[in-house]
Design a protein around this motif. Structure first.
Motif, PDB file in Angstrom:
ATOM      1  N   PRO A  34      33.221  36.467  32.436  1.00 45.96           N
ATOM      2  CA  PRO A  34      32.119  35.486  32.572  1.00 45.96           C
ATOM      3  C   PRO A  34      31.323  35.657  33.872  1.00 45.96           C
ATOM      4  N   LEU A  35      31.993  36.003  34.960  1.00 46.08           N
ATOM      5  CA  LEU A  35      31.293  36.230  36.231  1.00 46.08           C
ATOM      6  C   LEU A  35      30.376  37.448  36.110  1.00 46.08           C
ATOM      7  N   LEU A  36      30.873  38.492  35.489  1.00 46.67           N
ATOM      8  CA  LEU A  36      30.061  39.691  35.286  1.00 46.67           C
ATOM      9  C   LEU A  36      28.854  39.388  34.393  1.00 46.67           C
ATOM     10  N   GLN A  37      29.077  38.626  33.329  1.00 42.22           N
ATOM     11  CA  GLN A  37      27.975  38.277  32.435  1.00 42.22           C
ATOM     12  C   GLN A  37      26.931  37.419  33.141  1.00 42.22           C
ATOM     13  N   SER A  38      27.363  36.551  34.053  1.00 39.31           N
ATOM     14  CA  SER A  38      26.393  35.730  34.787  1.00 39.31           C
ATOM     15  C   SER A  38      25.568  36.587  35.743  1.00 39.31           C
ATOM     16  N   ARG A  64      19.819  36.620  46.462  1.00 40.11           N
ATOM     17  CA  ARG A  64      20.930  36.317  47.381  1.00 40.11           C
ATOM     18  C   ARG A  64      22.136  35.791  46.613  1.00 40.11           C
ATOM     19  N   ALA A  65      21.888  34.955  45.604  1.00 41.37           N
ATOM     20  CA  ALA A  65      22.980  34.446  44.776  1.00 41.37           C
ATOM     21  C   ALA A  65      23.634  35.581  43.985  1.00 41.37           C
ATOM     22  N   ILE A  66      22.814  36.519  43.521  1.00 41.70           N
ATOM     23  CA  ILE A  66      23.358  37.664  42.790  1.00 41.70           C
ATOM     24  C   ILE A  66      24.244  38.506  43.712  1.00 41.70           C
ATOM     25  N   TYR A  67      23.769  38.765  44.934  1.00 42.79           N
ATOM     26  CA  TYR A  67      24.576  39.533  45.882  1.00 42.79           C
ATOM     27  C   TYR A  67      25.914  38.842  46.144  1.00 42.79           C
ATOM     28  N   GLU A  68      25.877  37.535  46.302  1.00 43.74           N
ATOM     29  CA  GLU A  68      27.112  36.789  46.547  1.00 43.74           C
ATOM     30  C   GLU A  68      28.067  36.939  45.371  1.00 43.74           C
ATOM     31  N   ARG A  69      27.545  36.829  44.154  1.00 47.47           N
ATOM     32  CA  ARG A  69      28.399  36.995  42.973  1.00 47.47           C
ATOM     33  C   ARG A  69      28.944  38.415  42.869  1.00 47.47           C
ATOM     34  N   CYS A  70      28.124  39.396  43.206  1.00 47.14           N
ATOM     35  CA  CYS A  70      28.582  40.792  43.176  1.00 47.14           C
ATOM     36  C   CYS A  70      29.737  41.005  44.156  1.00 47.14           C
ATOM     37  N   ILE A  71      29.588  40.453  45.350  1.00 50.60           N
ATOM     38  CA  ILE A  71      30.644  40.580  46.356  1.00 50.60           C
ATOM     39  C   ILE A  71      31.906  39.872  45.879  1.00 50.60           C
ATOM     40  N   ASN A  72      31.758  38.669  45.340  1.00 50.02           N
ATOM     41  CA  ASN A  72      32.914  37.948  44.807  1.00 50.02           C
ATOM     42  C   ASN A  72      33.601  38.752  43.714  1.00 50.02           C
ATOM     43  N   TYR A  73      32.806  39.292  42.808  1.00 52.82           N
ATOM     44  CA  TYR A  73      33.364  40.065  41.697  1.00 52.82           C
ATOM     45  C   TYR A  73      34.148  41.272  42.219  1.00 52.82           C
ATOM     46  N   CYS A  74      33.548  42.033  43.101  1.00 49.67           N
ATOM     47  CA  CYS A  74      34.217  43.222  43.642  1.00 49.67           C
ATOM     48  C   CYS A  74      35.497  42.846  44.380  1.00 49.67           C
ATOM     49  N   ILE A 122      44.323  33.877  42.007  1.00 52.06           N
ATOM     50  CA  ILE A 122      44.685  32.578  41.427  1.00 52.06           C
ATOM     51  C   ILE A 122      44.005  31.442  42.191  1.00 52.06           C
ATOM     52  N   CYS A 123      43.974  31.517  43.515  1.00 51.66           N
ATOM     53  CA  CYS A 123      43.311  30.486  44.332  1.00 51.66           C
ATOM     54  C   CYS A 123      41.836  30.375  43.989  1.00 51.66           C
ATOM     55  N   TYR A 124      41.188  31.507  43.740  1.00 50.63           N
ATOM     56  CA  TYR A 124      39.770  31.481  43.376  1.00 50.63           C
ATOM     57  C   TYR A 124      39.554  30.632  42.129  1.00 50.63           C
ATOM     58  N   PHE A 125      40.362  30.850  41.120  1.00 52.30           N
ATOM     59  CA  PHE A 125      40.188  30.097  39.876  1.00 52.30           C
ATOM     60  C   PHE A 125      40.613  28.641  40.012  1.00 52.30           C
ATOM     61  N   GLU A 126      41.611  28.358  40.835  1.00 51.81           N
ATOM     62  CA  GLU A 126      42.020  26.976  41.050  1.00 51.81           C
ATOM     63  C   GLU A 126      40.945  26.171  41.761  1.00 51.81           C
ATOM     64  N   HIS A 127      40.235  26.789  42.708  1.00 48.78           N
ATOM     65  CA  HIS A 127      39.249  26.068  43.501  1.00 48.78           C
ATOM     66  C   HIS A 127      37.822  26.161  42.952  1.00 48.78           C
ATOM     67  N   SER A 128      37.590  27.055  42.029  1.00 48.87           N
ATOM     68  CA  SER A 128      36.236  27.183  41.489  1.00 48.87           C
ATOM     69  C   SER A 128      36.051  26.423  40.173  1.00 48.87           C
ATOM     70  N   MET A 129      37.098  25.909  39.652  1.00 48.27           N
ATOM     71  CA  MET A 129      36.997  25.164  38.378  1.00 48.27           C
ATOM     72  C   MET A 129      36.852  23.682  38.612  1.00 48.27           C
TER      73      MET A 129
END
Length: 107
Positions: A50-54, A79-89, A100-107
């Motif tokens: 889903p992150l990649l698709q966004s 800038r938002a795209i760059y942030e998502r790219c960095i998060n994804y990588c 696991i922490c990423y998914f616990e705190h981002s939901m």
């Protein structure tokens, strides 16, 4: 003279953003194709789909904004795209605990 200079700068920004959009689009479209091949074998990659698709969706939106002349707004989206790219990588290669922490705190 100043107005012409401003127009030239906007054209330069537009061309730079178009190049960046093309680069991001190509990288993540190729990555998306690779994911389809390993999806069942790599659960982490599947969870990040889903992150990649966004990212891909935002790149398409950004291209439309640039074609309509919304350069300032396009920078914000980029800038938002760059942030998502960095998060994804990061999430592809981080520790399981961080993942696991990423998914616990981002939901």
């Amino acid at each position: 003279m100043k107005k012409k200079s401003k127009i030239n700068h906007q054209k330069e920004y537009f061309l730079i953003l178009q190049d960046q959009i093309e680069l991001v689009s190509n990288v993540f479209n190729d990555h998306h194709l690779m994911i389809k091949k390993v999806k069942g074998r790599e659960p982490r990659v599947h969870m990040l789909t889903p992150l990649l698709q966004s990212i891909i969706s935002n790149v398409i939106c950004l291209a439309g904004m640039l074609n309509q002349g919304f350069i300032n707004e396009a920078y914000i989206i980029m800038r938002a795209i760059y942030e998502r790219c960095i998060n994804y990588c990061y999430l592809v290669c981080c520790t399981e605990e961080d993942f696991i922490c990423y998914f616990e705190h981002s939901m």
